[in-house]
Design a protein around this motif. Structure first.
Motif, mmCIF file in Angstrom:
data_model
loop_
_atom_site.group_PDB
_atom_site.id
_atom_site.type_symbol
_atom_site.label_atom_id
_atom_site.label_comp_id
_atom_site.label_asym_id
_atom_site.label_seq_id
_atom_site.Cartn_x
_atom_site.Cartn_y
_atom_site.Cartn_z
ATOM 1 N N ILE A 24 6.476 -4.634 -3.779
ATOM 2 C CA ILE A 24 5.678 -5.731 -3.666
ATOM 3 C C ILE A 24 4.842 -6.091 -4.736
ATOM 4 C CG2 ILE A 24 4.199 -7.229 -2.183
ATOM 5 C CD1 ILE A 24 5.371 -5.682 0.314
ATOM 6 N N GLY A 25 4.100 -5.131 -5.108
ATOM 7 C CA GLY A 25 3.303 -5.301 -6.381
ATOM 8 C C GLY A 25 4.008 -6.070 -7.518
ATOM 9 N N ALA B 250 5.442 4.298 2.409
ATOM 10 C CA ALA B 250 4.416 2.972 2.243
ATOM 11 C C ALA B 250 4.300 2.844 0.813
ATOM 12 C CB ALA B 250 3.181 3.723 2.736
ATOM 13 N N ALA B 251 4.272 3.802 -0.226
ATOM 14 C CA ALA B 251 4.305 3.670 -1.570
ATOM 15 C C ALA B 251 5.433 2.802 -2.150
ATOM 16 C CB ALA B 251 4.116 5.000 -2.235
ATOM 17 N N LEU C 206 -2.494 0.816 -5.377
ATOM 18 C CA LEU C 206 -2.305 1.383 -3.992
ATOM 19 C C LEU C 206 -1.316 2.454 -3.610
ATOM 20 C CD1 LEU C 206 -4.635 1.602 -1.737
ATOM 21 C CD2 LEU C 206 -3.360 -0.134 -0.698
ATOM 22 N N GLY C 207 0.031 2.058 -4.004
ATOM 23 C CA GLY C 207 1.214 2.752 -4.009
ATOM 24 C C GLY C 207 1.198 3.955 -4.847
ATOM 25 N N SER D 167 -3.167 -4.679 -7.778
ATOM 26 C CA SER D 167 -3.869 -3.671 -6.855
ATOM 27 C C SER D 167 -3.015 -3.094 -5.767
ATOM 28 C CB SER D 167 -5.005 -4.500 -5.947
ATOM 29 O OG SER D 167 -5.871 -5.017 -6.984
ATOM 30 N N LEU D 168 -1.911 -3.792 -5.440
ATOM 31 C CA LEU D 168 -1.093 -3.141 -4.428
ATOM 32 C C LEU D 168 -0.068 -1.997 -5.150
ATOM 33 C CD1 LEU D 168 0.468 -6.395 -2.211
ATOM 34 C CD2 LEU D 168 -1.270 -4.601 -1.442
ATOM 35 N N TYR D 169 0.226 -2.175 -6.365
ATOM 36 C CA TYR D 169 0.905 -1.367 -7.030
ATOM 37 C C TYR D 169 -0.072 -0.128 -7.226
ATOM 38 C CZ TYR D 169 2.630 0.976 -11.309
ATOM 39 O OH TYR D 169 2.946 2.096 -11.950
ATOM 40 N N LEU E 248 4.584 -0.826 -1.018
ATOM 41 C CA LEU E 248 3.608 -1.309 -1.741
ATOM 42 C C LEU E 248 3.865 -1.486 -3.459
ATOM 43 C CD1 LEU E 248 0.596 0.659 -0.386
ATOM 44 C CD2 LEU E 248 0.984 -1.547 -0.199
ATOM 45 N N LEU F 160 -9.417 -4.022 2.921
ATOM 46 C CA LEU F 160 -8.055 -4.583 2.369
ATOM 47 C C LEU F 160 -7.871 -5.940 3.221
ATOM 48 C CD1 LEU F 160 -5.346 -1.986 1.636
ATOM 49 C CD2 LEU F 160 -6.707 -3.296 -0.011
ATOM 50 N N VAL G 284 -9.408 -0.701 -2.810
ATOM 51 C CA VAL G 284 -8.364 0.333 -3.653
ATOM 52 C C VAL G 284 -8.922 1.396 -4.002
ATOM 53 C CG1 VAL G 284 -6.511 0.462 -5.108
ATOM 54 C CG2 VAL G 284 -6.580 -1.377 -3.776
#
Lengths: 499, 122
Positions: A219-220, A212-213, A180-181, A176-178, A216, B18, B45
Motif C-alpha cells: 500500500i505504501g 502485515a508487512a 511500518l512494514g 509512513s506505512l512503508y 503495508l 495511527l 510509527v
C-alpha cells in the motif's frame, strides 16, 4: 577504471550540485541552469558508462559505504535492472532540464536557484531509491525525493500549493506505512539488507508480521506509484505544477516507485513466496487493470492537455504494474520496456504542453485548431509521434511494450487483462486522435471563417533549446521501437531468480 | 483474552495513535489540524519502532563489568532507536515543508478551512 565506484558516484554528483547551485547562485544567478544541466549531464554519462561496464563484465557491483560490509553497513547494489532504470531516469531528467531554460524564466523567475537545487536533490533521492540495497535507506531516499517533489510541485500556478499540500499528506501516509512494514519485517528477520532478508524470508513467510508487512509495504509504495485506488493526489499535482516540474516528475517519480514495487515483490520476496502468503499479484493485477481503464476514460473527459496527460499517467502506470502482476518473463520484459517507452512518451508530451503554455499561454485542448500545424510544425510532429506511440502503432516504441504485455497475458491465459490492453489502446486512440484531428484535419467551419478574416498565420516555432530535447525524444521513440530486440536482449539478463 | 490485550498494549497504543492521526488527516477541515494529524501518524510509527526494541532487564549496548557480552539478552538492540533518529529528522522536515505550504496557501487565499479554500479555488 572507475567501474566499481559507479553506484556511489552518481548520487554524489547530484548532492554535489545540489550544494554547488545555491552557493554559486548567490554570486551569479544566471549560471544555475547551466550547472543543473552539467550535473545531470555528468550523472547521465556516468550511468551510461556504468551500464556498458556492467554489460561487459556481467557482474553485479555491490558498493559498501565506508568499507562496512552488510549487514552492518549500507550497500548500493548496481545490477542490470538498477543500471537500466538509473540510465533512463537520468537521461530523461537531462533532456527535460535542457528544455526548461525558457520555461523556468517565464514561469518562476527569481526562484531559479532554489528550483534547480531542489531538482538536483529530487534526482538524488530517485537515484538513491533505485540503487540502495537497504530497506531503511530506501525509506530515507524516498522521503528525500518526496519532500523535493512537494516543493517542485508547489512552484506553479496559483492552485499549486494546495495540490502540493494534498500530495504531502497522502505521500507521507504512504511513506509512513512503508516504514511500518519495514519495521514488521525487521522484528521478524533482524536485518534490513534486501539480499540478507530475502535469504531469511522463506523460513518466516507464514508469520502474521510478515503478512502485515507485505500489505503495508505494497500500500505504501502503491501510493507513491499512483496505483489505481491510491492515485488521488496525482491529477491535481501534475496539472497545476510548473510545466518543467510535471515533465520531470511525471515520467520519473511514479516509475521509480513502480521499480521499488518490483524490487519488493520479485526480488525481496519472490513471486512464489509472496503468493503463498497472500495473493498479492492477483490483487494488484486487478487494480492495475481497473486503473488502466479508469485512467483512460478520465483522460477522455478532460479538456486540458496537462490534466489529460496526468490521467493518462494513471493508466500507463497500470501497464507497468500489470506486467509485474503477470509474473512471467514476457510480462517482466513488457513492464521494463514500458518504463523506458512511457518515460520517453510522457516526458515528450509534457514538454509539448510546456511549449504550448509558453507560446500560447494555455494548453486547452478545445482551443487547438489547424493553425497550430502551421505555427508549430515540428512541435506538432513530435506530439504526433508520441501520441501514435502511446496508442501503440508499430514501428513506434509503445507498440512493443504492449505486445510483450499481451504475450504475457496470453501465457497466463488471463484473457480479461488482454481485453483491458486492447480496449485501453482504443481509448488511447480516442483521446489522442481527438487532438490530432483538430490540428491536422480541415475544419469546414473554420475554413469559412478564415476566408472572411484570414488572419495571417505565421510560423512561431519554439527555440532550439526547447526543440532539441523534443526532437531527441521523438527520434528516441522511433529508434527504441525499431531496435527493441537489442533492448529486450539486455532486459532478458535482468530476470529475478525463479523466472 | 485480557492477557492478549495487556500483553500487546504497546501495539494497541500504536494502533490507536495511527487511527487518531488518520482521523485528523482525513476528517479535519483545518489544514493545520491536518498537519497535526500527520505528525501524530508519524510519531506512532516511531513509537512502534521504539517499543519493538524495548527489552526488560537489559542495559545500553556499552560493554560493562559484570555483564558478560556472550549473553546477548543483557544488551538492548540500539539499531531501531538509531534508525528512528533519522525518521524523526524526516518527520521534522516534512512538518517544515507542510507549514511552509500552509503559509503560502494562507497568503494566497486568506483561509485555512478546506471547504472555503475549495470554494475560492473554483
Amino acid at each position: 577504471m572507475i567501474g566499481s565506484e559507479i553506484p556511489a558516484l552518481i548520487p554524489i554528483t547530484y548532492i554535489l550540485f545540489a550544494i554547488l547551485i545555491p552557493v554559486i547562485g548567490l554570486w551569479k544567478r544566471k549560471v544555475t541552469w547551466h550547472l543543473a544541466l552539467l550535473g545531470s549531464g555528468i550523472a547521465t554519462a556516468l550511468s551510461a558508462y556504468g551500464l556498458i561496464y556492467l554489460l561487459q563484465t556481467g557482474e553485479t557491483i555491490r558498493y559498501f559505504f565506508g568499507g562496512w560490509s552488510p549487514p552492518i553497513g549500507i550497500e548500493f547494489v548496481y545490477d542490470g535492472l538498477a543500471a537500466f532504470i538509473v540510465l533512463v531516469i537520468n537521461a530523461i531528467a537531462f533532456l527535460v532540464l535542457i528544455h526548461s531554460k525558457k520555461i523556468s524564466q517565464n514561469e518562476f523567475p527569481g526562484k531559479l536557484t532554489g528550483y534547480f537545487a531542489v531538482a538536483m536533490l529530487m534526482m538524488l533521492g530517485f537515484n538513491g531509491m533505485v540503487l540502495t540495497g537497504d530497506l531503511f535507506n530506501l525509506y530515507v531516499f524516498l522521503e528525500i525525493s518526496s519532500l523535493s517533489s512537494y516543493a517542485l510541485i508547489a512552484i506553479g500556478e496559483k492552485r499549486a500549493p494546495y495540490a502540493a499540500f494534498r500530495y504531502l499528506i497522502i505521500g507521507t501516509v504512504g511513506g509512513s506505512l512503508y516504514l511500518l512494514g519495514v519495521g514488521f519485517l525487521y522484528t521478524v528477520t533482524g536485518t534490513l539488507n534486501i539480499i540478507d532478508m530475502s535469504a531469511m524470508l522463506p523460513q518466516v513467510i507464514g508469520h502474521s508480521s510478515v503478512i502485515a508487512a507485505i500489505i503495508l509495504m505494497v500500500i505504501g509504495i502503491g501510493v507513491k506509484a499512483a496505483l489505481f485506488p491510491l492515485h488521488g493526489w496525482l491529477p491535481d499535482s501534475y496539472t497545476y505544477a510548473s510545466s518543467t516540474s510535471s515533465a520531470i516528475i511525471a515520467p520519473i517519480g511514479t516509475k521509480v516507485a513502480a521499480y521499488i514495487l518490483f524490487r519488493v515483490v520479485l526480488f525481496l520476496f519472490g513471486v512464489e513466496l509472496i503468493d503463498a502468503a497472500l495473493p498479492v499479484t492477483t490483487v494488484i493485477g486487478i487494480f492495475a487493470g481497473i486503473g488502466i481503464l479508469y485512467g483512460s476514460i478520465m483522460a477522455i473527459a478532460q479538456s486540458e492537455l496537462k490534466k489529460m496527460l496526468a490521467y493518462s499517467s494513471v493508466s500507463q502506470i497500470g501497464y507497468i504494474i500489470m506486467g509485474l502482476s503477470l509474473a512471467n518473463p514476457f510480462g517482466f520484459i513488457g513492464a521494463i520496456l514500458h518504463v523506458l517507452n512511457h518515460a520517453l512518451m510522457k516526458a515528450l508530451l509534457f514538454l509539448v504542453s510546456g511549449s504550448m503554455r509558453l507560446k500560447e499561454g494555455h494548453s486547452l485542448i478545445t482551443k487547438f485548431d489547424d493553425s497550430y500545424r502551421k505555427k508549430y510544425p515540428w512541435t506538432m510532429a513530435a506530439f504526433t509521434t508520441a501520441a501514435i506511440s502511446m496508442v501503440g502503432l508499430p514501428p513506434l516504441a509503445g507498440f512493443f511494450s504492449k505486445w510483450y504485455l499481451a504475450l504475457g497475458t496470453i501465457e497466463n491465459s488471463s484473457w480479461l487483462l488482454l481485453a483491458v490492453i486492447l480496449i485501453s489502446s482504443l481509448l488511447n486512440a480516442v483521446y489522442f486522435f481527438r487532438i490530432l484531428e483538430k490540428v491536422y484535419l480541415r475544419n469546414p467551419e473554420a475554413e469559412q471563417a478564415s476566408e472572411i478574416e484570414s488572419p495571417a498565420v505565421q510560423k512561431n516555432e519554439v527555440g532550439f533549446s526547447m526543440m532539441m530535447p523534443m526532437g531527441v525524444m521523438a527520434l528516441g521513440l522511433l529508434i527504441v521501437g525499431i531496435f527493441n530486440a537489442y533492448i529486450v536482449d539486455i532486459i532478458v539478463t535482468m530476470f529475478p531468480a525463479g523466472f | 483474552m485480557l492477557d492478549f490485550f495487556m500483553g500487546h498494549y504497546a501495539y494497541w497504543f500504536t494502533l490507536i495513535l495511527l487511527a487518531i492521526g488518520l482521523y485528523g488527516m482525513l476528517l479535519k477541515k483545518n489544514l493545520v489540524k491536518k498537519t497535526i494529524g500527520l505528525s501524530i501518524f508519524q510519531a506512532a510509527v516511531i513509537l512502534f519502532f521504539v517499543s519493538v526494541a524495548m527489552k526488560k532487564g537489559a542495559t545500553v549496548p556499552v560493554k560493562a563489568k559484570g555483564i558478560p557480552v556472550s549473553e546477548v539478552s543483557n544488551y538492548l538492540n540500539a539499531l531501531p532507536h538509531t534508525l528512528m533518529l533519522t525518521a524523526i529528522v524526516v518527520g521534522v522536515a516534512t512538518l517544515g515543508v507542510a507549514l511552509a505550504l500552509i503559509i503560502t496557501i494562507y497568503n494566497r487565499y486568506e483561509t485555512l478551512n478546506e471547504e472555503e479554500l475549495l470554494d475560492k479555488i473554483q
